[in-house]
Design a protein around this motif. Structure first.
Motif, PDB file in Angstrom:
ATOM      1  N   ILE A 124     -21.566  18.737 -11.864  1.00 17.70           N
ATOM      2  CA  ILE A 124     -21.503  17.348 -12.294  1.00 17.70           C
ATOM      3  C   ILE A 124     -21.013  17.346 -13.734  1.00 17.70           C
ATOM      4  O   ILE A 124     -21.645  17.942 -14.612  1.00 17.70           O
ATOM      5  CB  ILE A 124     -22.872  16.659 -12.200  1.00 17.70           C
ATOM      6  CG1 ILE A 124     -23.377  16.665 -10.751  1.00 17.70           C
ATOM      7  CG2 ILE A 124     -22.802  15.228 -12.731  1.00 17.70           C
ATOM      8  CD1 ILE A 124     -24.803  16.181 -10.604  1.00 17.70           C
ATOM      9  N   LEU A 125     -19.879  16.682 -13.974  1.00 12.82           N
ATOM     10  CA  LEU A 125     -19.312  16.611 -15.311  1.00 12.82           C
ATOM     11  C   LEU A 125     -19.407  15.182 -15.829  1.00 12.82           C
ATOM     12  O   LEU A 125     -19.157  14.221 -15.090  1.00 12.82           O
ATOM     13  CB  LEU A 125     -17.843  17.043 -15.316  1.00 12.82           C
ATOM     14  CG  LEU A 125     -17.548  18.540 -15.424  1.00 12.82           C
ATOM     15  CD1 LEU A 125     -18.099  19.296 -14.218  1.00 12.82           C
ATOM     16  CD2 LEU A 125     -16.045  18.786 -15.536  1.00 12.82           C
ATOM     17  N   MET A 126     -19.770  15.054 -17.097  1.00 15.94           N
ATOM     18  CA  MET A 126     -19.840  13.754 -17.747  1.00 15.94           C
ATOM     19  C   MET A 126     -18.995  13.803 -19.008  1.00 15.94           C
ATOM     20  O   MET A 126     -19.189  14.688 -19.846  1.00 15.94           O
ATOM     21  CB  MET A 126     -21.282  13.399 -18.095  1.00 15.94           C
ATOM     22  CG  MET A 126     -22.186  13.236 -16.883  1.00 15.94           C
ATOM     23  SD  MET A 126     -23.883  12.787 -17.356  1.00 15.94           S
ATOM     24  CE  MET A 126     -24.578  12.363 -15.748  1.00 15.94           C
ATOM     25  N   LEU A 127     -18.059  12.849 -19.135  1.00 20.24           N
ATOM     26  CA  LEU A 127     -17.164  12.793 -20.283  1.00 20.24           C
ATOM     27  C   LEU A 127     -17.303  11.433 -20.957  1.00 20.24           C
ATOM     28  O   LEU A 127     -17.234  10.395 -20.294  1.00 20.24           O
ATOM     29  CB  LEU A 127     -15.708  12.989 -19.862  1.00 20.24           C
ATOM     30  CG  LEU A 127     -15.220  14.379 -19.464  1.00 20.24           C
ATOM     31  CD1 LEU A 127     -15.812  14.811 -18.131  1.00 20.24           C
ATOM     32  CD2 LEU A 127     -13.696  14.409 -19.364  1.00 20.24           C
ATOM     33  N   THR A 153     -22.841  19.140 -16.954  1.00 14.69           N
ATOM     34  CA  THR A 153     -22.245  19.399 -18.265  1.00 14.69           C
ATOM     35  C   THR A 153     -21.788  18.080 -18.864  1.00 14.69           C
ATOM     36  O   THR A 153     -21.033  17.332 -18.237  1.00 14.69           O
ATOM     37  CB  THR A 153     -21.050  20.353 -18.167  1.00 14.69           C
ATOM     38  OG1 THR A 153     -21.452  21.561 -17.513  1.00 14.69           O
ATOM     39  CG2 THR A 153     -20.521  20.692 -19.553  1.00 14.69           C
ATOM     40  N   LEU A 154     -22.244  17.798 -20.072  1.00 16.40           N
ATOM     41  CA  LEU A 154     -21.886  16.578 -20.791  1.00 16.40           C
ATOM     42  C   LEU A 154     -20.936  16.911 -21.931  1.00 16.40           C
ATOM     43  O   LEU A 154     -21.291  17.687 -22.827  1.00 16.40           O
ATOM     44  CB  LEU A 154     -23.146  15.902 -21.338  1.00 16.40           C
ATOM     45  CG  LEU A 154     -22.924  14.746 -22.326  1.00 16.40           C
ATOM     46  CD1 LEU A 154     -22.214  13.584 -21.643  1.00 16.40           C
ATOM     47  CD2 LEU A 154     -24.253  14.283 -22.924  1.00 16.40           C
ATOM     48  N   TYR A 155     -19.733  16.349 -21.904  1.00 13.75           N
ATOM     49  CA  TYR A 155     -18.762  16.474 -22.995  1.00 13.75           C
ATOM     50  C   TYR A 155     -18.733  15.146 -23.751  1.00 13.75           C
ATOM     51  O   TYR A 155     -18.426  14.103 -23.182  1.00 13.75           O
ATOM     52  CB  TYR A 155     -17.362  16.778 -22.444  1.00 13.75           C
ATOM     53  CG  TYR A 155     -17.247  18.089 -21.701  1.00 13.75           C
ATOM     54  CD1 TYR A 155     -16.911  19.269 -22.363  1.00 13.75           C
ATOM     55  CD2 TYR A 155     -17.470  18.141 -20.324  1.00 13.75           C
ATOM     56  CE1 TYR A 155     -16.798  20.473 -21.679  1.00 13.75           C
ATOM     57  CE2 TYR A 155     -17.353  19.339 -19.628  1.00 13.75           C
ATOM     58  CZ  TYR A 155     -17.023  20.495 -20.312  1.00 13.75           C
ATOM     59  OH  TYR A 155     -16.912  21.689 -19.622  1.00 13.75           O
ATOM     60  N   TRP A 156     -19.041  15.222 -25.041  1.00  8.54           N
ATOM     61  CA  TRP A 156     -19.067  14.011 -25.867  1.00  8.54           C
ATOM     62  C   TRP A 156     -18.070  14.174 -27.000  1.00  8.54           C
ATOM     63  O   TRP A 156     -18.196  15.087 -27.823  1.00  8.54           O
ATOM     64  CB  TRP A 156     -20.475  13.790 -26.413  1.00  8.54           C
ATOM     65  CG  TRP A 156     -20.676  12.473 -27.103  1.00  8.54           C
ATOM     66  CD1 TRP A 156     -19.826  11.406 -27.131  1.00  8.54           C
ATOM     67  CD2 TRP A 156     -21.824  12.080 -27.878  1.00  8.54           C
ATOM     68  NE1 TRP A 156     -20.365  10.368 -27.866  1.00  8.54           N
ATOM     69  CE2 TRP A 156     -21.582  10.756 -28.326  1.00  8.54           C
ATOM     70  CE3 TRP A 156     -23.013  12.712 -28.212  1.00  8.54           C
ATOM     71  CZ2 TRP A 156     -22.513  10.068 -29.111  1.00  8.54           C
ATOM     72  CZ3 TRP A 156     -23.937  12.033 -28.996  1.00  8.54           C
ATOM     73  CH2 TRP A 156     -23.686  10.723 -29.425  1.00  8.54           C
ATOM     74  N   TYR A 182     -24.842  20.689 -22.977  1.00  4.61           N
ATOM     75  CA  TYR A 182     -24.277  19.660 -23.860  1.00  4.61           C
ATOM     76  C   TYR A 182     -23.163  20.260 -24.695  1.00  4.61           C
ATOM     77  O   TYR A 182     -23.351  21.281 -25.367  1.00  4.61           O
ATOM     78  CB  TYR A 182     -25.369  19.092 -24.758  1.00  4.61           C
ATOM     79  CG  TYR A 182     -24.872  18.293 -25.935  1.00  4.61           C
ATOM     80  CD1 TYR A 182     -24.059  17.167 -25.754  1.00  4.61           C
ATOM     81  CD2 TYR A 182     -25.205  18.661 -27.243  1.00  4.61           C
ATOM     82  CE1 TYR A 182     -23.598  16.435 -26.843  1.00  4.61           C
ATOM     83  CE2 TYR A 182     -24.757  17.926 -28.333  1.00  4.61           C
ATOM     84  CZ  TYR A 182     -23.956  16.823 -28.125  1.00  4.61           C
ATOM     85  OH  TYR A 182     -23.496  16.098 -29.208  1.00  4.61           O
ATOM     86  N   VAL A 183     -21.967  19.616 -24.649  1.00  3.24           N
ATOM     87  CA  VAL A 183     -20.802  20.136 -25.358  1.00  3.24           C
ATOM     88  C   VAL A 183     -20.193  19.031 -26.232  1.00  3.24           C
ATOM     89  O   VAL A 183     -19.449  18.175 -25.720  1.00  3.24           O
ATOM     90  CB  VAL A 183     -19.727  20.661 -24.386  1.00  3.24           C
ATOM     91  CG1 VAL A 183     -18.552  21.269 -25.165  1.00  3.24           C
ATOM     92  CG2 VAL A 183     -20.313  21.670 -23.415  1.00  3.24           C
TER      93      VAL A 183
END
Length: 323
Positions: A124-127, A153-156, A182-183
Motif C-alpha cells: 500500500i503506497l500513499m503519496l 509506505t507513506l511518501y510526503w 515513512y519517507v
C-alpha cells in the motif's frame, strides 16, 4: 416554444452548524482547525472524505485529518494562502481567539476511501504533498485500526524540512507498526537534508518497480495526482482502478444564477426523494448553474469532477442533444 429536459437528481446535502473547538498553528503556513458538531447534527464520514465550509462567496473544501471517532471533533489541516478570504478569517480567529464561533458545513464528500488490499502481501503506497497529508493521515489511522498486515509506505513531499509538520507522529507510528514506513521527500537536494529528494512518483517507482498487486493513494496538487497516476500505471504495472486520489482544487465561488436572457427551455427536476419542480431557463447556462439556482446542488467542486458526489440522470433521448 420551450423544450422539456427531464432529469433526476439526488437531493443536495443539508448544511450543519459547527463551532470552532480548537485552532493552532503547525508552522507559519499551516493551521490545525478542529470543529465540533452537536450530537443532534452528528456527522459520520469515511476516512479520506472531505467537507465544505460555507461562506457568502462560496465554499472551501477540506479533508478530515483523522479517522471518524463518534463524539470527537473534526480536524483539518489548512494552508494559509496570501489574500485568501478563508485564510484571512483564520488568521483573525487565531489573533482574537474566537473559540465557539459557529460556521456552516456540509458533506461528507469524496470517494478516496480505504480499499481492502488484494492479499496480505500487497503493498500500500500513499503519496502526498503539502496538506494533502491530511486525508492520508485519516486513511492511515483507518488502515492501522483495521489491523492491516500489508506493508504501508507513506511518501510526503515538501519544499523545506519545516513543511513536514507531522513528522514526529509518523516516525512514532513507524516504530510501533513494523509494517509502516515513512519517507519524507524534499523537492530539491539540500546540503542540510540527508533524506530523499526529487519527485514522489520517482521515489515510489524506484522502491516498487512492480506494483501489479498494489494499492496507491495520492492526495494533493493536481500535478502530483496526474503525474503519479501516469507514471505508476505506465511504468510500474499498477492497475488503474487501484489508484485512488483526492485532488486539491482551488476554492470555488458561488455560481452566478441571475439569468438575464429569456427562457427558452423547461427543466423538470425529479428528485429521488422529494417533489417534482419545473424551471424556466435560457440557453447557454450549465446544468450545474440551473440545479444550483433551484437549491438542488451546492456545486462545491465547480464541475471539475473532483468530489465525485453529483448524481444526475438524463433521459436517454436527450443525451445526444447535450453532447
Amino acid at each position: 416554444m420551450t423544450s422539456l429536459l427531464p432529469i433526476s437528481v439526488c437531493a443536495t446535502t443539508d448544511r450543519l452548524t459547527a463551532s470552532i473547538h480548537r485552532i493552532e498553528r503547525f508552522n507559519t503556513d499551516v493551521v490545525k482547525l478542529q470543529l465540533s458538531v452537536s450530537q443532534d447534527d452528528s456527522m459520520s464520514y469515511q476516512a479520506g472524505q472531505f467537507i465544505a465550509i460555507h461562506f457568502p462567496d462560496g465554499a472551501r473544501c477540506y479533508s478530515m485529518a483523522r479517522r471518524h471517532v463518534p463524539g470527537q471533533p473534526l480536524e483539518f489541516h489548512i494552508r494559509l494562502r496570501s489574500g485568501g478570504l478563508f485564510s484571512q478569517w483564520l488568521i483573525q480567529t487565531l489573533d482574537q481567539d474566537w473559540l465557539g464561533t459557529e460556521i456552516e458545513i456540509s458533506g461528507p464528500f469524496g470517494n478516496c476511501t480505504w480499499h481492502a488490499p488484494l492479499n496480505t502481501n500487497s503493498p500500500i503506497l500513499m503519496l502526498a504533498n503539502g496538506t494533502g497529508i491530511a486525508p492520508l493521515l485519516a486513511l492511515l489511522e483507518d488502515g492501522l485500526n483495521k489491523h492491516t498486515e500489508n506493508p504501508v509506505t507513506l511518501y510526503w513531499g515538501g519544499r523545506h524540512a519545516s513543511d513536514f509538520y507531522y513528522a514526529q507522529h509518523f516516525e512514532h507510528l513507524s516504530r510501533i507498526h513494523k509494517n509502516f514506513r515513512y519517507v519524507p521527500v524534499l523537492e530539491k537536494a539540500d546540503s542540510n537534508w540527508s533524506g530523499r529528494h526529487g519527485l514522489l512518483q520517482d521515489c515510489a517507482a524506484a522502491d516498487f518497480p512492480d506494483l501489479k498487486d498494489a494499492i496507491v493513494y495520492a492526495c494533493g496538487s493536481s500535478t502530483l495526482v496526474t503525474r503519479a497516476r501516469e507514471h505508476l500505471v505506465e511504468r510500474c504495472k499498477l492497475e488503474v482502478d487501484q489508484f485512488h486520489s483526492d485532488t486539491f482544487e482551488p476554492s470555488v465561488s458561488v455560481l452566478n444564477t441571475h439569468f438575464t436572457k429569456a427562457a427558452s427551455f423547461r427543466l423538470r427536476i425529479r428528485p429521488i426523494n422529494g417533489h417534482e419542480q419545473m424551471l424556466m431557463l435560457p440557453d447557454g447556462i450549465s446544468l450545474m448553474a440551473a440545479l444550483q439556482s433551484a437549491g438542488w446542488m451546492h456545486g462545491i467542486c465547480g464541475g471539475r469532477k473532483s468530489c465525485g458526489n453529483c448524481r444526475v440522470g438524463v433521459a436517454k433521448e436527450w443525451i445526444s442533444r447535450l453532447l
